[in-house]
Design a protein around this motif. Structure first.
Motif, PDB file in Angstrom:
ATOM      1  N   SER A 129       0.840  -1.194   0.000  1.00  0.00           N
ATOM      2  CA  SER A 129       0.000   0.000   0.000  1.00  0.00           C
ATOM      3  C   SER A 129       0.876   1.244   0.000  1.00  0.00           C
ATOM      4  N   SER A 130       0.278   2.396  -0.292  1.00  0.00           N
ATOM      5  CA  SER A 130       1.030   3.650  -0.263  1.00  0.00           C
ATOM      6  C   SER A 130       1.555   3.924   1.141  1.00  0.00           C
ATOM      7  N   GLU A 131       0.794   3.527   2.153  1.00  0.00           N
ATOM      8  CA  GLU A 131       1.242   3.704   3.533  1.00  0.00           C
ATOM      9  C   GLU A 131       2.478   2.845   3.812  1.00  0.00           C
ATOM     10  N   GLU A 132       2.459   1.609   3.329  1.00  0.00           N
ATOM     11  CA  GLU A 132       3.606   0.719   3.528  1.00  0.00           C
ATOM     12  C   GLU A 132       4.836   1.237   2.793  1.00  0.00           C
ATOM     13  N   GLY A 149       5.462   4.365   2.193  1.00  0.00           N
ATOM     14  CA  GLY A 149       5.919   5.516   2.967  1.00  0.00           C
ATOM     15  C   GLY A 149       6.711   5.106   4.188  1.00  0.00           C
ATOM     16  N   LEU A 150       6.269   4.059   4.870  1.00  0.00           N
ATOM     17  CA  LEU A 150       6.994   3.570   6.043  1.00  0.00           C
ATOM     18  C   LEU A 150       8.360   3.018   5.641  1.00  0.00           C
ATOM     19  N   ARG A 205       6.068  13.493  -1.632  1.00  0.00           N
ATOM     20  CA  ARG A 205       6.889  13.815  -0.464  1.00  0.00           C
ATOM     21  C   ARG A 205       7.755  15.052  -0.728  1.00  0.00           C
TER      22      ARG A 205
END
Length: 549
Positions: free
Chosen positions: A217-220, A222-223, A256
């Motif tokens: 995912s986009s969240e993953e 980003g992390l 970002r």
């Protein structure tokens, strides 16, 4: 003097002192920087303002800039921020949170780590880092070796070089892999004696499995970016070249950057294998005034890796009769990808490890330049590990930058002696040969294939030894680099390879104040200790981004 003039003079003096107060300096350091002429310059004081270098010099600058904000460097060694010219940021971030089997000395040890990791993990189990060359028998493992530890969930473990995967039976079942499954062009499925797939998929055959792995995912993503960024900053890396990003990562980086949330400087190469390559190219070259993100090149893949015997060779592998590795693209396809890149103003940075791959890529560049131009775009060959001696001058003739990873030589040296014949070894990891002819070598680590520690790379470049100082006097020591040239490859020449030599790579007037403080002097310490260097602080554009305290 009239009251009006006195007010004007007071305002002018106020502005002057205000401007002076904006200067910052760090002093009492053992500073080193290269100049664009290639000279090594020393200093004890660095002055910067608005994130950029004003000047370097001695302690006398404290008087000149008496109102500047001062930091006492306490005699620490100061270097320009280090640049890794070839890494994989999201891969590194994922590696930091996924199963890590780097350095395992047996299939059993991999299995034990897998079993422990699987206790708290649902769904697909993803990991990386195995290397069969470190195991007693040196043989590729099989799916059954993983099934002993996890058989109810799919497991996919990438080889340390990223050019082969090892999966369990559940993963093959979910992917519909059977005895009748054929490998695509540019890929290989290793098979058991009964011709059933063994569980090892090399290069393009990996996609038979990877297509069934859930997309992050986009969240993953980003992390993973944040984890990798903090790790790289802790190692003194202020800028890195990301060797092949997909569409989702392209979007993440731009988002970002627009909100000033990138952890470090990134020179990103678009992956030629991404289905949306032309969409990304059509968006044009990306750069901005902060120089945190630059996107102006395409990463193209010509062959596999030496460890998985996927590197394409002119002669057969010395340890696998009749096998010459894998070309992932034909010369015609390479030329078409070069033309597409050049059309949009992007350089072409091509992965080539074996001597046949390097020769084919050089031929493709030569033809593409004649038909489409593009020679001045600072095109690169990524790795350039095994090059036949008569092909080395062609890099200079065609203005191709060899983007090389010094630590690969000391990691691969024993394997390379088994895989290659004497002619192939003559042009293997030939950094000094490239420098001698006037080529600029852009150095990297290829993290997470190797550890992202540039001091390991500097040590390997200078000594050509492993961390036990073997072999004596170094492996093929005529190709070793001087300390100055090694630092240049990880700074100024890496910047040049990204069209950024006037922005970063050295601490010269007008460049960004990217610098690090370290705990020992790499120019005077015993060479055997260079890899043990620790980073104490990392600064980007005059702002501290990492401190060990």
């Amino acid at each position: 003097m009239t009251t009006q003039r006195l007010l004007a003079l007071g305002l002018l003096l106020s502005c002057s002192f205000s401007a002076l107060a904006e200067f910052e300096l760090i002093h009492n350091v053992k500073g080193y920087t290269l100049t664009r002429q290639g000279e090594l310059k020393t200093f004890s004081t660095l002055v910067f303002k608005d994130g950029k270098v004003v000047r370097t010099g001695d302690e006398g600058l404290l008087k000149t800039y008496s109102k500047a904000k001062k930091t006492n460097g306490e005699q620490k060694v100061l270097l320009p921020g280090l640049i890794d010219a070839h890494g994989h940021i999201i891969g590194l971030g994922q590696n930091l949170v996924q199963l890590d089997v780097r350095g395992t000395t047996s299939k059993q040890q991999v299995g034990e780590r897998l079993a422990a990791y699987a206790k708290n993990k649902k769904g697909w189990i993803i990991g990386r880092g195995w290397n069969q060359e470190l195991w007693p028998d040196g043989q590729f493992p099989t799916a059954s070796d993983l099934d002993k530890y996890v058989n109810d969930r799919p497991v996919m473990l990438s080889r340390v070089d990223g050019h082969a995967i090892w999966v369990n039976s559940k993963a093959m079942e979910l992917a519909g892999i059977t005895q009748k499954t054929l490998a695509p062009d540019g890929g290989e499925i290793l098979r058991l004696s009964n011709q059933s797939p063994s569980g090892i998929f090399i290069d393009k055959a990996e996609n038979l499995i990877r297509l069934h792995v859930p997309t992050p995912s986009s969240e993953e993503l980003g992390l993973a970016l944040d984890a990798a960024g903090q790790h790289l900053l802790s190692l003194g890396i202020t800028s890195t070249h990301d060797a092949g990003i997909d569409f989702a990562t392209w979007q993440l980086y731009k988002q970002r950057d627009s909100s000033n949330q990138l952890p470090l400087r990134i020179f990103a190469m678009l992956s030629a294998t991404d289905a949306k390559l032309e969409t990304m190219l059509a968006a044009g070259v990306y750069k901005n005034q902060r120089d945190y993100l630059s996107i102006r090149s395409v990463k193209i893949y010509a062959d596999g890796a030496l460890g998985s015997r996927g590197a394409a060779l002119v002669d057969e592998y010395a340890d696998r009769k009749g096998h010459k590795g894998l070309m992932l693209e034909s010369q015609a396809k390479l030329e078409a990808l070069f033309a597409l890149s050049f059309k949009h103003g992007f350089s072409a940075n091509t992965h080539a490890i074996g001597d046949m791959a390097n020769r084919t890529v050089l031929d493709a560049y030569e033809n593409a330049f004649k038909q489409h131009g593009g020679k001045l775009l600072r095109n690169r060959i990524e790795h350039a590990q095994i090059v036949q001696p008569n092909d080395i001058p062609r890099f200079k003739q065609l203005s191709i930058i060899p983007s090389m990873q010094p630590v690969h030589a000391t990691s691969d040296m024993h394997m390379a002696e088994q895989r290659l014949n004497s002619l192939q070894l003559q042009g293997a990891y030939a950094w000094q040969s490239f420098l001698n002819q006037g080529s600029k070598v852009a150095a990297g680590s290829d993290f997470p294939v190797e550890l992202a520690n540039i001091f390991h790379g500097l040590y390997a470049a200078i000594t050509r030894m492993d961390h036990t100082q073997q072999p004596d006097k170094g492996w093929r020591p005529s190709e070793a680099l001087s300390r100055k040239d090694a630092l240049k490859a990880f700074s100024l020449d890496a910047a040049y390879a990204a069209h950024q030599e006037f922005k970063i790579g050295s601490l010269e007037q007008g460049k960004w104040a990217d610098f690090i403080l370290i705990d020992q002097d790499i120019f005077t310490v015993d060479a055997a200790k260079i890899y043990q260097t620790n980073v104490l602080e990392t600064w980007i554009a005059g702002e501290q981004k990492f401190s060990i305290n």
